[in-house]
Design an enzyme around this catalytic site. Structure first.
Site: not given
Length: 295
Positions: A147-148, A151, A224
């Site tokens: 997930h990070e 980003h 997100e």
């Protein structure tokens, strides 16, 4: 949430500082033409320059600020099996996402948390909390890392900085319009810019800066979902859903795992004001989005 929170706080500080410097150096003279008229076009262009400078200074400082604020222990030579696994996993996911190897660190916090920041997709930082690393399974930690890294690969910090630059421009612009109005109309000052202008414009920089956080937070919540999709692509949909479900369970039992609402990794609970300022949408909504995507 940490990544966005640190960026926004740094940005507001830079914005207020820029306003003070403008006042001290007398740069606000562009407001007036012949001492009485307002040069709106010149003011808007002037605020755009300072607004984007403030945003990009925040971006370039983001990694430095995150390291200092969170007390991140950088992993350069892994000393434990967990550190070696963390480095190897970040390298694997970064290669899969097509970005440069991020710096990797661990910060001392009991709550489950993680963040990624940096001005460049090939010059980023990914860090996890001790609580996340110790309580989550490796599959779940891998999903959070995905997930990070999502980003970073999506260029979210750059995009956020551009949006913040636009927002900053109008924060400074309207703050000085209000200052000019107070000085000229309410205080009846007709000779240059008086003390009413300077005080009002600085106060309104803070007020409008806070209001602007709602706009930036709304955009952040939209991003997100894309990062969740990236995490699902990199680490597997079931693993991403499992990690979010674990975070949701911990957030609902926050007192038990010492997780204050202001520091939750991927969501925030509370009243409607807190939800509007949250940089992350509710975990239940994110889990549902991934489930629908899988279906």
């Amino acid at each position: 949430m940490l990544r966005i929170g640190l960026f926004l706080l740094t940005n507001i500080a830079v914005l207020v500082l820029a306003g003070i410097v403008m006042n001290l150096l007398g740069l606000n003279g562009i407001l007036a033409s012949n001492g009485v008229d307002l040069d709106v076009g010149g003011l808007l262009a002037f605020c755009a320059v300072f607004g984007f400078i403030g945003s990009f200074v925040s971006l370039f400082l983001s990694k430095f600020m995150a390291k200092r604020a969170m007390g991140v222990h950088m992993i350069e030579q892994p000393q434990t099996a967990d550190e070696r696994w963390l480095l190897d996993t970040v390298k694997e996911l970064a290669d899969k996402a097509g970005i440069g190897m991020p710096e990797v660190g661990i910060f001392p916090a009991p709550e489950s948390n993680a963040f990624a920041t940096g001005w460049n997709r090939n010059e980023s930082l990914v860090a996890v909390s001790e609580g996340l690393l110790h309580r989550f399974s490796r599959e779940e930690v891998r999903a959070v890392l995905g997930h990070e890294i999502g980003h970073v690969a999506n260029g979210d910090m750059i995009t956020l900085s551009l949006i913040q630059g636009v927002v900053n421009t109008f924060v400074m612009f309207f703050a000085r319009l209000v200052g000019f109005f107070v000085d000229r109309v309410i205080l009846k000052n007709e000779e240059g810019l008086g003390i009413g202008y300077y005080i009002t414009s600085i106060v309104m920089d803070i007020v409008f800066g806070f209001i602007a956080m709602f706009i930036v937070a709304w955009f952040s919540r939209r991003r997100e979902f894309r990062a969740d999709e990236a995490g699902a692509n990199l680490a597997g949909t079931n693993a991403m859903i499992g990690a979010l479900a674990r975070l949701k369970a911990e957030s609902e039992a926050g007192a038990e795992v010492h997780m204050p609402s202001s520091m939750r990794a991927f969501g925030i609970s509370g009243n409607s004001m807190a939800m509007m300022l949250s940089s992350h949408p509710p975990l239940a909504d994110r889990i549902l989005a991934l489930q629908n995507r899988a279906a």
